[in-house]
Design a protein around this motif. Sequence first.
Motif, PDB file in Angstrom:
ATOM      1  N   LEU A  82       0.834  -1.203   0.000  1.00  0.00           N
ATOM      2  CA  LEU A  82       0.000   0.000   0.000  1.00  0.00           C
ATOM      3  C   LEU A  82       0.867   1.251   0.000  1.00  0.00           C
ATOM      4  CD1 LEU A  82      -2.929   1.144   0.275  1.00  0.00           C
ATOM      5  CD2 LEU A  82      -2.578   1.098   2.745  1.00  0.00           C
ATOM      6  N   ASP A  85       2.691   1.743  -3.434  1.00  0.00           N
ATOM      7  CA  ASP A  85       1.836   2.069  -4.570  1.00  0.00           C
ATOM      8  C   ASP A  85       1.154   3.423  -4.401  1.00  0.00           C
ATOM      9  OD1 ASP A  85       2.672  -0.372  -5.428  1.00  0.00           O
ATOM     10  OD2 ASP A  85       0.761  -1.400  -5.142  1.00  0.00           O
ATOM     11  N   VAL A  86       0.940   3.859  -3.173  1.00  0.00           N
ATOM     12  CA  VAL A  86       0.293   5.157  -2.949  1.00  0.00           C
ATOM     13  C   VAL A  86       1.286   6.309  -3.112  1.00  0.00           C
ATOM     14  CG1 VAL A  86      -0.741   6.627  -1.162  1.00  0.00           C
ATOM     15  CG2 VAL A  86      -1.630   4.321  -1.545  1.00  0.00           C
ATOM     16  N   ILE A 107      -1.059   4.136 -12.330  1.00  0.00           N
ATOM     17  CA  ILE A 107      -0.551   3.082 -11.461  1.00  0.00           C
ATOM     18  C   ILE A 107      -1.504   1.884 -11.347  1.00  0.00           C
ATOM     19  CG2 ILE A 107       0.780   4.753 -10.166  1.00  0.00           C
ATOM     20  CD1 ILE A 107      -1.236   4.561  -7.902  1.00  0.00           C
ATOM     21  N   PRO A 110      -2.300  -1.783  -5.212  1.00  0.00           N
ATOM     22  CA  PRO A 110      -2.017  -3.046  -4.530  1.00  0.00           C
ATOM     23  C   PRO A 110      -3.087  -4.130  -4.648  1.00  0.00           C
ATOM     24  CG  PRO A 110      -2.693  -1.375  -2.935  1.00  0.00           C
ATOM     25  CD  PRO A 110      -2.723  -0.714  -4.279  1.00  0.00           C
ATOM     26  N   TYR A 111      -4.183  -3.871  -5.355  1.00  0.00           N
ATOM     27  CA  TYR A 111      -5.324  -4.790  -5.255  1.00  0.00           C
ATOM     28  C   TYR A 111      -5.685  -5.505  -6.554  1.00  0.00           C
ATOM     29  CZ  TYR A 111      -5.781  -2.309  -0.824  1.00  0.00           C
ATOM     30  OH  TYR A 111      -5.535  -1.746   0.409  1.00  0.00           O
ATOM     31  N   TYR A 166     -12.515  -3.892  -1.959  1.00  0.00           N
ATOM     32  CA  TYR A 166     -12.123  -4.767  -3.061  1.00  0.00           C
ATOM     33  C   TYR A 166     -12.293  -6.223  -2.675  1.00  0.00           C
ATOM     34  CZ  TYR A 166      -9.904  -0.933  -5.621  1.00  0.00           C
ATOM     35  OH  TYR A 166      -9.660   0.217  -6.321  1.00  0.00           O
ATOM     36  N   TYR A 200     -12.295   5.441  -2.570  1.00  0.00           N
ATOM     37  CA  TYR A 200     -11.589   4.472  -1.732  1.00  0.00           C
ATOM     38  C   TYR A 200     -10.835   5.204  -0.638  1.00  0.00           C
ATOM     39  CZ  TYR A 200      -7.990   1.235  -0.239  1.00  0.00           C
ATOM     40  OH  TYR A 200      -7.158   0.471   0.522  1.00  0.00           O
ATOM     41  N   ARG A 221      -8.793   8.256  -2.177  1.00  0.00           N
ATOM     42  CA  ARG A 221      -8.617   8.207  -3.624  1.00  0.00           C
ATOM     43  C   ARG A 221      -9.992   8.457  -4.235  1.00  0.00           C
ATOM     44  NH1 ARG A 221      -6.445   4.691  -7.256  1.00  0.00           N
ATOM     45  NH2 ARG A 221      -5.905   6.742  -8.022  1.00  0.00           N
ATOM     46  N   HIS A 224     -12.645   5.030  -8.895  1.00  0.00           N
ATOM     47  CA  HIS A 224     -11.875   4.672 -10.087  1.00  0.00           C
ATOM     48  C   HIS A 224     -12.133   3.237 -10.493  1.00  0.00           C
ATOM     49  CE1 HIS A 224      -9.442   3.730  -6.543  1.00  0.00           C
ATOM     50  NE2 HIS A 224      -8.960   2.705  -7.242  1.00  0.00           N
ATOM     51  N   HIS A 226     -10.133   0.157 -12.371  1.00  0.00           N
ATOM     52  CA  HIS A 226      -8.804  -0.278 -12.824  1.00  0.00           C
ATOM     53  C   HIS A 226      -8.917  -1.127 -14.081  1.00  0.00           C
ATOM     54  CE1 HIS A 226      -6.434   0.527  -9.087  1.00  0.00           C
ATOM     55  NE2 HIS A 226      -7.586   0.332  -8.467  1.00  0.00           N
ATOM     56  N   GLN A 240      -6.341   3.539 -14.917  1.00  0.00           N
ATOM     57  CA  GLN A 240      -7.543   3.673 -14.088  1.00  0.00           C
ATOM     58  C   GLN A 240      -8.379   4.766 -14.727  1.00  0.00           C
ATOM     59  OE1 GLN A 240      -6.702   4.441  -9.901  1.00  0.00           O
ATOM     60  NE2 GLN A 240      -4.757   3.370 -10.046  1.00  0.00           N
TER      61      GLN A 240
HETATM   62  C1  MBD Z   1      -6.336   1.603  -4.300  1.00  0.00           C
HETATM   63  O1  MBD Z   1      -7.557   1.164  -4.629  1.00  0.00           O
HETATM   64  C2  MBD Z   1      -5.540   1.988  -5.298  1.00  0.00           C
HETATM   65  O2  MBD Z   1      -6.025   1.913  -6.535  1.00  0.00           O
HETATM   66  C3  MBD Z   1      -4.261   2.457  -5.034  1.00  0.00           C
HETATM   67  C4  MBD Z   1      -3.418   2.927  -6.135  1.00  0.00           C
HETATM   68  C5  MBD Z   1      -3.799   2.520  -3.753  1.00  0.00           C
HETATM   69  C6  MBD Z   1      -4.604   2.111  -2.735  1.00  0.00           C
HETATM   70  C7  MBD Z   1      -5.866   1.646  -3.007  1.00  0.00           C
END
Ligand code: MBD
Length: 285
Positions: A82, A85-86, A107, A110-111, A166, A200, A221, A224, A226, A240
Amino acid sequence: MTSYTETSTAAASGASATERFQADKSPFAAVRDTPKERVDTLAREILDAVHATIRKHQVTYDEYNALKAWLIQVGEDGEWPLFCDVWVEHVVEEVASAHRHGSKGTIEGPYYAPNSPELGADAALPMRPGEPGTPLAWEGTITSTDGTPLEGAKLDVWHCDDQGLYSQFSEGQPEWNLRGTFTVGPDGRFKVRTIKPQPYQIPTDGSCGRLIDAAGWHAWRPAHVHVKVSAPGHELLTAQLYFPGDEHNDDDVASAVKPELMLAPVSQPDGSLSVEYSFVLDPIG
Ligand code: MBD
Ligand code: FE
């Protein structure tokens, strides 16, 4: 009883994201031949930047020890996927895709779960009976940069539910809920029926949430969808798609929104949304 807070804990999402990432042994194999000079340069410059920050801001032993404890806790919470990726991935993606002429990417996050159910060219994503959320019908094409429809191209779609959760990374949803892979025919067209996901929020009870709280940031966030779009002989596109008017489009905690990724959904008389969004893939080489 199942509630939003119980099903979106850092422990639930972090453990599965970490397990999944570790199960894939290829990350190390892919850099096996990296020259020592490059590792030296990258590691040294990152450490130099840390040292410079400590000097500039006169970081204390109390702050250094708090950092050590926090770093240890990120691992215990399973939140390194997390965190990376964030706060890091968006720049890696920017560098990796700068040469492309086709559709913009962003990006992965993580899911992602590989090998989602194969659904053909026109289908609904797997959903629970009465899946909450505004119905969304999305049509488009997958073409190459020269305009040729890419027969056999695949569109792998995943998004969170109406509660921002998710499947496979929180409890309470069937394994493949709101995840599926579409394959286009000779016309390159696909049609996805799903629901509009909700914004999210990063789990607030884990280390990433603790950093956000301590720094006075926010954990959101924008909503979105993906995608991974692939076709033989073409570069994989990870992206996304976003919804206009979302209050976090301009301050995504993951810095992953781009204007080219904004959908233009149209409200239908029955309250559902319909939208057209297509992909152009770059040939390899
Ligand atoms: C998410 O759903 C996401 O898409 C990203 C990039 C980071 C945390 C949660
Ligand atoms: Fe996401």
